[in-house]
Scaffold this motif. Structure first.
Motif, short mmCIF file in Angstrom:
data_model
loop_
_atom_site.label_atom_id
_atom_site.label_comp_id
_atom_site.label_asym_id
_atom_site.label_seq_id
_atom_site.Cartn_x
_atom_site.Cartn_y
_atom_site.Cartn_z
N UNK A 1 0.82 -1.22 0.00
CA UNK A 1 0.00 0.00 0.00
C UNK A 1 0.85 1.27 0.00
N UNK A 2 1.93 1.30 -0.80
CA UNK A 2 2.73 2.52 -0.88
C UNK A 2 1.91 3.60 -1.59
N UNK A 3 2.13 4.84 -1.22
CA UNK A 3 1.31 5.94 -1.71
C UNK A 3 2.16 7.16 -2.01
N UNK A 4 1.76 7.99 -2.98
CA UNK A 4 2.47 9.25 -3.23
C UNK A 4 2.10 10.34 -2.24
N UNK A 5 1.12 10.07 -1.35
CA UNK A 5 0.69 11.07 -0.38
C UNK A 5 1.84 11.41 0.56
N UNK A 6 2.31 12.65 0.48
CA UNK A 6 3.50 13.06 1.23
C UNK A 6 3.31 12.90 2.73
N UNK A 7 2.11 13.20 3.24
CA UNK A 7 1.87 13.14 4.68
C UNK A 7 1.85 11.71 5.21
N UNK A 8 1.75 10.71 4.32
CA UNK A 8 1.84 9.30 4.73
C UNK A 8 3.23 8.75 4.43
N UNK A 9 3.73 9.08 3.23
CA UNK A 9 5.03 8.55 2.81
C UNK A 9 6.13 8.99 3.79
N UNK A 10 6.10 10.26 4.17
CA UNK A 10 7.11 10.77 5.09
C UNK A 10 6.76 10.37 6.52
N UNK A 11 7.42 9.36 7.02
CA UNK A 11 7.22 8.95 8.40
C UNK A 11 8.51 8.32 8.92
N UNK A 12 8.67 8.38 10.21
CA UNK A 12 9.82 7.71 10.80
C UNK A 12 9.67 6.21 10.56
N UNK A 13 10.78 5.48 10.55
CA UNK A 13 10.75 4.07 10.13
C UNK A 13 9.64 3.27 10.81
N UNK B 1 12.71 11.50 2.33
CA UNK B 1 12.58 10.40 3.28
C UNK B 1 13.94 9.75 3.54
N UNK B 2 14.71 9.53 2.48
CA UNK B 2 16.01 8.88 2.63
C UNK B 2 16.99 9.76 3.41
N UNK B 3 16.99 11.06 3.11
CA UNK B 3 17.89 11.98 3.81
C UNK B 3 17.58 12.02 5.30
N UNK B 4 16.32 12.10 5.64
CA UNK B 4 15.93 12.15 7.05
C UNK B 4 16.23 10.82 7.74
N UNK B 5 15.99 9.76 7.04
CA UNK B 5 16.28 8.41 7.55
C UNK B 5 17.78 8.26 7.85
N UNK B 6 18.59 8.81 6.94
CA UNK B 6 20.03 8.70 7.09
C UNK B 6 20.54 9.51 8.29
N UNK B 7 19.98 10.71 8.53
CA UNK B 7 20.48 11.54 9.64
C UNK B 7 19.64 11.42 10.91
N UNK B 8 18.84 10.32 10.96
CA UNK B 8 18.04 10.01 12.16
C UNK B 8 17.08 11.13 12.54
N UNK B 9 16.58 11.86 11.50
CA UNK B 9 15.52 12.85 11.69
C UNK B 9 15.93 13.97 12.66
N UNK B 10 17.22 14.33 12.62
CA UNK B 10 17.74 15.32 13.57
C UNK B 10 17.65 16.75 13.03
N UNK B 11 17.54 16.93 11.72
CA UNK B 11 17.47 18.28 11.18
C UNK B 11 16.11 18.90 11.50
N UNK B 12 16.05 20.22 11.36
CA UNK B 12 14.80 20.94 11.68
C UNK B 12 13.65 20.45 10.81
N UNK B 13 13.92 20.31 9.51
CA UNK B 13 12.87 19.85 8.60
C UNK B 13 12.44 18.42 8.92
N UNK B 14 13.41 17.58 9.22
CA UNK B 14 13.11 16.17 9.46
C UNK B 14 12.44 15.95 10.82
N UNK B 15 12.72 16.80 11.77
CA UNK B 15 12.16 16.61 13.11
C UNK B 15 10.65 16.72 13.12
N UNK B 16 10.09 17.34 12.08
CA UNK B 16 8.63 17.48 12.00
C UNK B 16 7.97 16.18 11.53
N UNK B 17 8.76 15.25 11.01
CA UNK B 17 8.21 13.98 10.52
C UNK B 17 7.89 13.09 11.72
#
Length: 878
Positions: A335-347, A416-432
């Protein structure tokens, strides 16, 4: 029978005009009614943003693009027609009506007969509604249908499949996930999803997805040995005062009736279910139950896509690999989706209870991290470009009915990959955020309940044989009959005992039944309340996991071997000389075994050697390595070698093996007397004589480079190579299949070059290529064989300089045995047959191809089923 009224067909322009009008209506109604939303979804619209304004802007852009999408759509799709009689159709309609009343499609649903038309063929079929949720049936037509073709017929390599609207599977989503696995080199079983045009009872249902079912066919076309597929059922659920959800899960196999009817698969079922139960109850770590590499790769891909849906307890599917006795994940309802608010999530794999337990295993975690690094590293250079090309091409197959469908935005995957790689530590990624509870109510804890037969045992007690039957189920079970099996595989009917049956056992009760001591196994027909009676097999003194192929924890079974086997780090070094071995020796994991020239190992009947790591026979022409039986026994339990990975290389020089049989250890029963799994198998001058098992030499999933192989006096097949690549140069096969019939060389799913081979006295086929194999054969001679060169099941054989003599039936054959694969092709040049009737010893089935010395052999109707019931019939030893 047509259930509709025939209407004049619409032109493409008229159809587009209607679609655009309805789309305009939908835009004006945003936020719209449920019906309009369903219409938009059915036409391919997937909102990628949360706000109404952004949704409206996206819809407007998609509407503007839709005429181009529609007119450039791929229209030459395969056409499938399904006809169902009126009274049967009413049963499906009743199931649909019931689904709306209950909010879910009922588990017990009608299965009706129908006819399926594809190409010029008509297939008898069984049809029912597919799926659980209402999205499968909430449209006026385009319902999800589950189809099972009868008489072992197949379409697109499948006898069982579903026909579903693309929107139910988020359109191209499953194919993009499967493509990601393939591009990344992750060998994960993935069902096919093929766009087709569907007409049901004369009504055009438009473009649907042909979705391959979880079945043996799926395994075969994914280059897997016949096995089984497991899943989990929910038995109970509870919520404590803290709101924590605990679920009781029960492992089961799919197609249990078919599995229990096959002795080998029935044994595999017990092992697979016991392994799953041990994982769920915490008795075994994940890496001892699952293929750690494939599981780690699958979980990493799930996290890259935010495919949380694949991790729910009810969506897991696993293939049991009978060679290594471990479970592999199968792509299921991602059930992969292009919906950004679903696709972007912590692992999500770090959040779901089952996947968290899997990742708590260090081996699985290591493979997960390695796969993660590979994905992140190759994302922009390889993965995303490949996906973009594939996506744009694939959605053209859906655009005729889904013109609002757009490609995925792979910038989201990059984020998603960038945030996954840096463990969601950046400001943008922390919102995920983590996967939302609004998407899925997860379980916090789980427990397991094993099947009744896994708790039941057939054991000897005080000189008597006793069957202890424990009913661990929630309903009564009834023992209807028992059939005894002796050590010689003779059947004992047990009339006196059966006269006292049937007998019922209530939940939680254990019943002890005394049986004749001469029995080594029983087959009992048992039924759970509300279920049909099925046959269950029990082997004396054998628990499901009494033996599975795992690296031993101790260096030796006994101290008596230390004087000729030296353990140095991760190596076992044998000492040259003649030695007797009375135990079944199992090395620890990652062990290099080295046997020097001039070593002779003599084994007792139940003794053998199992290597986990690397095997090296250092024999020479004047001082070979010899492995054989002891003087007072007829056979020994063979050599089994499991490579660490595909890069492990075995070097086997001047090895002579005789009187070997496959190990009979618990319910794990390999076919080969000499058995190699994975890695690179290099052999030079290997002789195998008088083997006492189904296959003399059995190699699985390996690269092979074999020179000078001799197999003589084989009980059944000589050399079986499944899913192999490589070369077999200079070989000789003599007196093959003398007891039960057998092939000289039997390959499945392999790419192999065979040259300078000689075959003398082979009771079945000299060379048999099946299941999409590709063989190059040269400088080969067949003499006194039933069948010479045989291509079947979408295999290709290119042969040159072939000599045939004393052929009992056919020298050259090309046909289809398994309809899921289709016809075969054979081309032979410089072919000479010295028999007087050679012209009638060349056969090609209708649809297959046989070209001999530049001449095409005329095809003919061939009764393949009768062929295997007569001249090709085999009675393989157990």
């Amino acid at each position: 029978m047509r259930l509709d009224t025939a209407n004049p067909p619409q032109s493409r322009a008229e159809h587009l005009k209607l679609v655009l009008s309805l789309m305009l209506l939908a835009v004006l109604l945003l936020p719209s009614t449920g019906a309009v939303k369903r219409f938009l979804v059915d036409k391919g619209f997937v909102a990628t943003k949360l706000s109404s304004k952004e949704k409206a802007m996206q819809l407007a852009a998609n509407v503007i693009a839709s005429p181009y999408s529609y007119f450039t759509a791929k229209t030459d799709l395969p056409l499938i027609k399904v006809d169902i009689k009126y009274q049967d159709w009413l049963q499906l309609e009743e199931d649909r009506r019931s689904a709306f009343e209950r909010g879910i499609i009922p588990e017990n649903r009608s299965q009706v007969t129908g006819s399926v038309y594809f190409g010029k063929e008509k297939y008898a079929a069984k049809v029912r509604l597919q799926g659980d949720m209402l999205d499968h049936v909430n449209k006026a037509d385009r319902w999800s249908l589950k189809v099972e073709l009868k008489k072992k017929q197949a379409m697109f390599g499948s006898r069982k499949f579903a026909l579903v609207a693309p929107s139910v599977r988020v359109n191209q989503g499953p194919n993009l996930f499967a493509k990601s696995l393939a591009v990344s080199g992750f060998d994960i079983i993935s069902p096919k999803n093929i766009p087709v045009k569907l007409v049901v009872n004369g009504a055009d249902w438009g473009v649907m997805l042909f979705e391959q079912a979880f079945s043996q066919d799926l395994l075969a076309v994914n280059n897997r040995t016949e096995g089984l597929i497991t899943r989990l059922d929910l038995l109970a659920e509870s919520t404590n005062s803290k709101g924590e959800v605990t679920r009781t899960l029960k492992p089961r196999v799919l197609q249990q009736k078919t599995i229990l009817a096959n002795q080998a698969l029935a044994n595999q079922r017990q092992i697979a279910l016991a392994l799953l139960d041990d994982f769920l109850t915490g008795k075994r770590p994940a890496s001892d139950v699952f293929d750690a590499a494939r599981l780690g790769q699958y979980l990493a891909m799930v996290d890259l896509w935010g495919a949380w849906h694949a991790l729910t307890w009810n969506n897991w599917r696993w293939y049991y690999n009978p060679h290594i006795a471990k479970l592999e994940p199968i792509q299921s309802d991602v059930a992969v989706t292009p919906a950004e608010h679903i696709w972007l999530m912590k692992p999500p794999s770090h959040r779901f209870a089952l996947s968290k337990a899997m990742l708590s295993d260090n081996q699985v975690k290591a493979h997960y991290l390695a796969a993660k690094q590979q994905l992140v590293t190759t994302l922009e250079s390889k993965l995303i470009p490949e996906l973009e090309r594939y996506d744009k091409a694939f959605i053209k197959s859906l655009h005729q009915d889904s013109p609002l469908l757009a490609p995925f935005d792979y910038h989201v995957m990059k984020q998603q990959a960038d945030c996954w790689q840096n463990n969601y530590l950046s400001t943008q990624c922390s919102k995920i955020a983590e996967v939302s509870s609004e998407l899925h109510k997860q379980m916090d804890n789980y427990q397991a309940k094993a099947n009744w037969d896994l708790h039941s045992r057939l054991n000897e007690h005080n000189g008597e044989l006793v069957w202890h039957v424990t009913n661990s189920e929630a309903v009564p079970l009834t023992i209807n009959s028992i059939e005894g099996i002796t050590k010689r595989q003779e059947i004992a009917l047990l009339e006196q005992i059966n006269d006292e049956l049937p007998v019922s056992i209530v939940p939680g009760e254990t019943l002890a039944l005394n049986l004749p001591a001469r029995l080594s196994a029983i087959s009992a027909r048992v039924a759970l309340k509300g279920k049909k009676s099925e046959a269950y097999y029990f082997q004396k003194e054998t628990a499901p996991l009494s033996f599975i192929p795992r690296g031993g924890m101790k260096p030796f079974v006994s101290e008596q071997y230390r004087h000729f086997i030296a353990q140095e780090g991760n190596q076992w070094r044998f000492k040259a000389g003649e030695w007797e071995i009375n135990d079944y020796l199992v090395t620890p994991a990652n062990t290099d075994v080295m046997i020097p020239a001039g070593t002779t190992l003599k084994f007792a009947r139940d003794a053998g050697l199992m290597v986990f790591g690397k095997f090296n026979s250092q024999g020479t022409a004047t001082a070979p390595v010899v492995m054989t039986r002891q003087q007072n026994t007829s056979k020994w339990s063979g050599l089994s070698v499991f490579a660490n990975d595909e890069n492990t290389s075995h070097q086997v020089d001047h090895l002579h093996i005789s009187y070997a049989s496959s190990p009979k250890l618990g319910l794990w029963k390999p076919r080969g007397a000499i058995y190699f799994v994975k890695g690179n198998v290099n052999m030079n001058t290997v002789k195998i004589t008088d083997n006492q098992s189904e296959d003399g030499l059995n190699i699985i999933n390996a690269n092979v480079n074999i020179y000078d192989l001799t197999i003589k006096n084989a009980l059944s097949d000589a050399f079986d190579c499944d899913f192999c690549t490589g070369v077999l140069d200079t070989s000789e096969f003599t007196n093959i299949g003398f007891r039960s019939g057998g092939d000289g060389i039997d390959v499945s799913g392999s790419t192999l070059t065979v040259k300078h081979a000689k075959f003398n006295s082979v009771r079945d086929k000299a060379i048999s290529a099946g299941e999409q194999s590709q063989l190059i054969v040269s400088d080969t001679h067949f003499n006194d064989v039933n069948f010479g060169l045989v291509a079947k099941d979408n295999s290709l054989i290119e042969a040159h300089h072939v000599r045939a003599s004393n052929i009992q039936h056919k020298a050259l054959m090309s046909y289809s045995k398994k309809r899921i694969f289709g016809p075969a092709v054979m081309r032979v040049t410089d072919y000479v047959c010295t028999d007087s009737d050679c012209n009638i010893k060349q056969t090609a089935e209708l649809g297959s191809e046989l070209l001999v010395n530049g001449l095409t052999i005329r095809t003919e109707a061939l009764d393949v089923k009768n062929l295997y019931n007569t001249v090709m019939k085999s009675d393989k030893p157990k």
